[in-house]
Scaffold this motif. Sequence first.
Motif, PDB file in Angstrom:
ATOM      1  N   ALA A   1       0.827  -1.201   0.000  1.00 47.37           N
ATOM      2  CA  ALA A   1       0.000   0.000   0.000  1.00 47.37           C
ATOM      3  C   ALA A   1       0.865   1.256   0.000  1.00 47.37           C
ATOM      4  O   ALA A   1       0.568   2.242  -0.691  1.00 47.37           O
TER       5      ALA A   1
ATOM      6  N   GLY B   1      -5.418   1.082   2.973  1.00 50.73           N
ATOM      7  CA  GLY B   1      -4.484   0.092   2.466  1.00 50.73           C
ATOM      8  C   GLY B   1      -4.565  -1.176   3.302  1.00 50.73           C
ATOM      9  O   GLY B   1      -5.543  -1.917   3.224  1.00 50.73           O
TER      10      GLY B   1
ATOM     11  N   MET C   1      -3.738   6.247   3.758  1.00 49.56           N
ATOM     12  CA  MET C   1      -2.966   5.120   3.223  1.00 49.56           C
ATOM     13  C   MET C   1      -3.076   3.898   4.131  1.00 49.56           C
ATOM     14  O   MET C   1      -3.285   2.774   3.665  1.00 49.56           O
TER      15      MET C   1
ATOM     16  N   GLN D   1      -7.267  -2.641  -3.252  1.00 50.10           N
ATOM     17  CA  GLN D   1      -7.053  -1.399  -2.494  1.00 50.10           C
ATOM     18  C   GLN D   1      -6.001  -0.547  -3.195  1.00 50.10           C
ATOM     19  O   GLN D   1      -6.128   0.669  -3.302  1.00 50.10           O
ATOM     20  N   VAL D   2      -4.963  -1.204  -3.684  1.00 50.55           N
ATOM     21  CA  VAL D   2      -3.875  -0.507  -4.363  1.00 50.55           C
ATOM     22  C   VAL D   2      -4.357   0.157  -5.648  1.00 50.55           C
ATOM     23  O   VAL D   2      -3.866   1.237  -6.021  1.00 50.55           O
TER      24      VAL D   2
ATOM     25  N   LEU E   1      -5.409   3.353  -4.308  1.00 53.40           N
ATOM     26  CA  LEU E   1      -4.365   4.126  -3.636  1.00 53.40           C
ATOM     27  C   LEU E   1      -3.343   4.716  -4.594  1.00 53.40           C
ATOM     28  O   LEU E   1      -2.668   5.688  -4.265  1.00 53.40           O
TER      29      LEU E   1
END
Length: 542
Positions: free
Chosen positions: A90, A261, A257, A235-236, A239
Amino acid sequence: MTIEESETRAAPAGLGATKETLEDYTLRFAPRTYRRWTPAVVGASALGGIAYMADFSIGAGIGLTHGTGNALLAIALAAVIIFVTGFPLAYYAARYNIDLDLITRGSGFGYYGSVLTSVIFASFTFIFFALEGSIMAQGLKYAISLPLWLGYLVSTLVIIPLVVYGMKVLAKLQSWTNPLWLLLMVAPLVFLVVKDPGSVQRWLSYEGEGGGLSTAAIMLGAGVCLSLMGQIGEQVDYLRFMPPRTAENRRAWWTSMVLAGPGWVFFGAIKQAIGVFMAVYILDAVGKAAAVEPIEQFTGVFTEVMPPWLVVPLALVLVVLSQVKINVTNAYSGSLAWTNSFTRITKRYPGRLVFVLVNLAIALILMEADMFSFLNGILSFYSNCAIAWVVTVATDIAINKFVLGLSPKQPEFRRGMLFAVNPVGVVAFLGSSLLSISVYFGLFGAGLRPYSPLVAVVVAVVLTPLMAVLTRGRFYLRRTDDGLTEPILDEEGNPSGTPYDCEVCGEAYERPDVAASATGGTICSLCLSTDREGRHILPARP
């Protein structure tokens, strides 16, 4: 050149779509000119994707089989492992604005070696799309008697218009629907516990089929939960659109984050524990088979706290809302993973939208095959591969980069800069996944079978630095510079926003996405990927 200006220019023949706001920078670094959201908006969008109902079903399945005590310990163990391994991924995504496939390339796998993990991640997305679509179809059947086969089709088709425009639409969808989703999920449970405090004790004392705490039961349950480790890839995908980290937004940047993340897993763990609670609560009324279905769980809870006429409509709204929120993410992330793999292998770029349809078609086939009925078996097997991949990349970042110094700290993803295959990550991944799968199928005895997820973690953690030491880090970078004098990072350590014109497609891209061409100009990373003759690739340098 602005994004809007670049969209008006014609694409050269054979290159594919150049409307990067539509393609969402599929194989690229995400530029500053596009990353205009605040850390809070990006974080909220990423967390919106964890609204899926599978957690409730997963927790229920573990709890009813192994008992609440074993289930809670299994959930907690898996959450800790997922958080620790997800943190480096992340951070790199948010700091350097690249997705997990691009991170993987330079973190032990090489330019073509990471195709292995892209396929693993793509599999994750269509498996979970099918799972979540099945839950939505169950809700539609329960509420309006829609046949399951038609419900599967509806749950697939409704996603297509929502995922076409990538992050711009997804950010709005997730942010706007988060409050309603939280209200529908949390409020009835709070009222239920207040109304029936004894439900908590019944939940905690439930022993399932085994009776009492058991290490084997905990590990079996953790194996199912660890199958969700691949969620960090989704999630990335959000992000990577974080804005540059500055002194002014530093606190908000780190908070978003961490929470959006690796922190996603704590929200997921809470949902799994709630799934156990609801399954135990309705078990006597509906039976074990139905108690793992989220629509039955929430209908049972809603019945206790609201008028009968309101129960089914609100339960259906919650289920449909949850499934739409997660499945737009599954479809989006799957399209990125498939496109990455296809483009590197064929050197053709068909566009992300082609693989949106491919991913959804595979998911629909799985739904029609009734994969929901053997969910835990699929997840237990799949977890071995997902764990091997994520732990290998996380270990390369945490240990090989920051402890041993054998892996370059600055991520690299461009063709020509990396070796085709790096044995560090590939050997660690294959060794970890194959050994853990062997344990899972009982090749080392039935007693070790529950520990296959732990085997995957330990082998990946050991093999990754061992391979880096044995190879002395020689297979990370094919070149030590990209032929341009300006640094990729600015004085604050953020990716530079200086634009460069690509000599092939004529578009302007920011410094991290370009390199010098062997023909004398500059070239963007996608044009390098689709260079069939290799005439733009710089020669290797020690």
